[in-house]
Scaffold this active site. Sequence first.
Site, PDB file in Angstrom:
ATOM      1  N   LYS A   1       0.844  -1.192   0.000  1.00  0.00           N
ATOM      2  CA  LYS A   1       0.000   0.000   0.000  1.00  0.00           C
ATOM      3  C   LYS A   1       0.882   1.245   0.000  1.00  0.00           C
ATOM      4  O   LYS A   1       1.987   1.208   0.523  1.00  0.00           O
ATOM      5  CB  LYS A   1      -0.920   0.003   1.232  1.00  0.00           C
ATOM      6  CG  LYS A   1      -1.761  -1.253   1.410  1.00  0.00           C
ATOM      7  CD  LYS A   1      -2.837  -1.384   0.367  1.00  0.00           C
ATOM      8  CE  LYS A   1      -3.692  -2.620   0.616  1.00  0.00           C
ATOM      9  NZ  LYS A   1      -4.760  -2.770  -0.400  1.00  0.00           N
TER      10      LYS A   1
ATOM     11  N   LYS B   1       2.725  -8.738  -2.141  1.00  0.00           N
ATOM     12  CA  LYS B   1       1.791  -8.897  -3.264  1.00  0.00           C
ATOM     13  C   LYS B   1       1.497  -7.569  -3.950  1.00  0.00           C
ATOM     14  O   LYS B   1       1.337  -6.541  -3.299  1.00  0.00           O
ATOM     15  CB  LYS B   1       0.491  -9.508  -2.728  1.00  0.00           C
ATOM     16  CG  LYS B   1      -0.691  -9.483  -3.666  1.00  0.00           C
ATOM     17  CD  LYS B   1      -1.940  -9.972  -2.958  1.00  0.00           C
ATOM     18  CE  LYS B   1      -3.182  -9.760  -3.804  1.00  0.00           C
ATOM     19  NZ  LYS B   1      -3.493  -8.332  -3.978  1.00  0.00           N
TER      20      LYS B   1
ATOM     21  N   ASP C   1      -1.208  -5.242  -5.651  1.00  0.00           N
ATOM     22  CA  ASP C   1      -2.659  -5.149  -5.578  1.00  0.00           C
ATOM     23  C   ASP C   1      -3.236  -5.498  -6.945  1.00  0.00           C
ATOM     24  O   ASP C   1      -2.541  -5.460  -7.962  1.00  0.00           O
ATOM     25  CB  ASP C   1      -3.092  -3.749  -5.142  1.00  0.00           C
ATOM     26  CG  ASP C   1      -4.322  -3.785  -4.244  1.00  0.00           C
ATOM     27  OD1 ASP C   1      -5.290  -4.458  -4.629  1.00  0.00           O
ATOM     28  OD2 ASP C   1      -4.304  -3.165  -3.174  1.00  0.00           O
TER      29      ASP C   1
ATOM     30  N   HIS D   1      -6.314 -13.506  -7.905  1.00  0.00           N
ATOM     31  CA  HIS D   1      -7.184 -12.527  -7.258  1.00  0.00           C
ATOM     32  C   HIS D   1      -8.568 -12.596  -7.893  1.00  0.00           C
ATOM     33  O   HIS D   1      -8.705 -12.914  -9.067  1.00  0.00           O
ATOM     34  CB  HIS D   1      -6.606 -11.117  -7.382  1.00  0.00           C
ATOM     35  CG  HIS D   1      -7.218 -10.150  -6.413  1.00  0.00           C
ATOM     36  ND1 HIS D   1      -8.462  -9.578  -6.615  1.00  0.00           N
ATOM     37  CD2 HIS D   1      -6.775  -9.660  -5.228  1.00  0.00           C
ATOM     38  CE1 HIS D   1      -8.751  -8.783  -5.595  1.00  0.00           C
ATOM     39  NE2 HIS D   1      -7.755  -8.815  -4.739  1.00  0.00           N
TER      40      HIS D   1
END
Length: 473
Positions: free
Chosen positions: A168, A194, A196, A287
């Site tokens: 993030k 990871k 996003d 995802h």
Amino acid sequence: MAVKTYQAGVKEYRQTYWMPEYTPLDTDLLACFKITPQAGVDREEAAAAVAAESSTGTWTTVWTDLLTDMDYYKGRAYRIEDVPGDDTCFYAFIAYPIDLFEEGSVVNVFTSLVGNVFGFKAIRALRLEDIRFPIAYVKTCNGPPNGIQVERDVINKYGRPLLGCTIKPKLGLSGKNYGRAVYECLRGGLDFTKDDENINSQPFMRWKQRFDFVQEATLKAEQETGERKGHYLNVTAPTPDEMFKRAEYAKEIGAPIIMHDYITGGFCANTGLAQWCRDNGMLLHIHRAMHAVLDRNPHHGIHFRVLTKILRLSGGDHLHTGTVVGKLEGDRASTLGWIDLLRESYVPEDRSRGIFFDQDWGSMPGAFAVASGGIHVWHMPALVTIFGDDSVLQFGGGTLGHPWGNAAGAAANRVALEACVQARNEGRQVEKEGREILTAAAQHSPELKIAMETWKEIKFEFDTVDKLDVTNK
């Protein structure tokens, strides 16, 4: 076979496709639909219409029906059940002969079962609740490229859930700053970091720049910790050719795992990428971006348990499954149901968890369930209890939001995880005794202590929109 004659015209669907006396074959693909019919359309006709429009039927009789064995190829609506607590809709069970579907093609299965039939005017709303894939069809699909055991052998980590983190902010970082965050999280104790789902190749950070900085960070963290590490490099791209180009580069620089957004990227692309990963020894993280568009409405769309089965057949070593306790939709019973469908070799019918059919996966390997979305150290006891060892627990904000920085956030999560696993192995009730377990561990970990103080009041206590119908009884 008796001689057939052609009679033009329109007839009720029930005359051909409603067969309550039919006993499904072991080789049939079975589907359960929740049907909300338009006013004036009775249940049998609505169920038969869905069976027809998702298999061989059209709005009128056609003479070319005489050129094939329609009695063999047609879908058959064979059972109707009430939906507990909702008299506006009902369950329809439909059997399809296996030869209606191309071998190994989840694309073809979905084109029939969730194609034009979902726009049929006689149906107000339609939801595909579950599918039973016969073992004869399962064996035509390649499934996960590696599976749980192979991945554990690759990363040499056993006996506990794996720890991850989504970097993030999800958008806006430069490649170098992104790599720095990856390094700090992996050095602090995480197994994976990871991309996003919406990180692809944007002007602020092109994909190759990100891949290079991330792999440098991963190797540095491995050298310093002595553990195998990885970062899910998202290869989702505008075209399949570009996707495979990015996957090839990830392999070239030594990355152990790549990532794909399987719904937005497409089932065809995902099946091809899974095959490539199998051939090239790469792990594949999946995802589920866009899933809630399809699965959150309790009356129309596709239930996530179906999307889980489709992913297992199409191929992926990890799949995001919700958290139960975090910020995303998903009640406990349903989530446990689709986690089993992702990991176990055989899952029996269990209406209490929303599973309508027995599902036999044969020897197809399972995949890791991924818990991600609004979780932090206070959730660790529940996550370890709910998900068990064969899972990846991913703390994005719950790592990078630590007051002391990324490495401290990773360390807090690692200490919390190991404390919960040890307590479980000692026979303690981890979820019930979670506060005591974490408090004791925090006495020896200032990083965990600060994390617990930071997020002690953070909860996501909203009612589930898509409840199990059994709970309405």
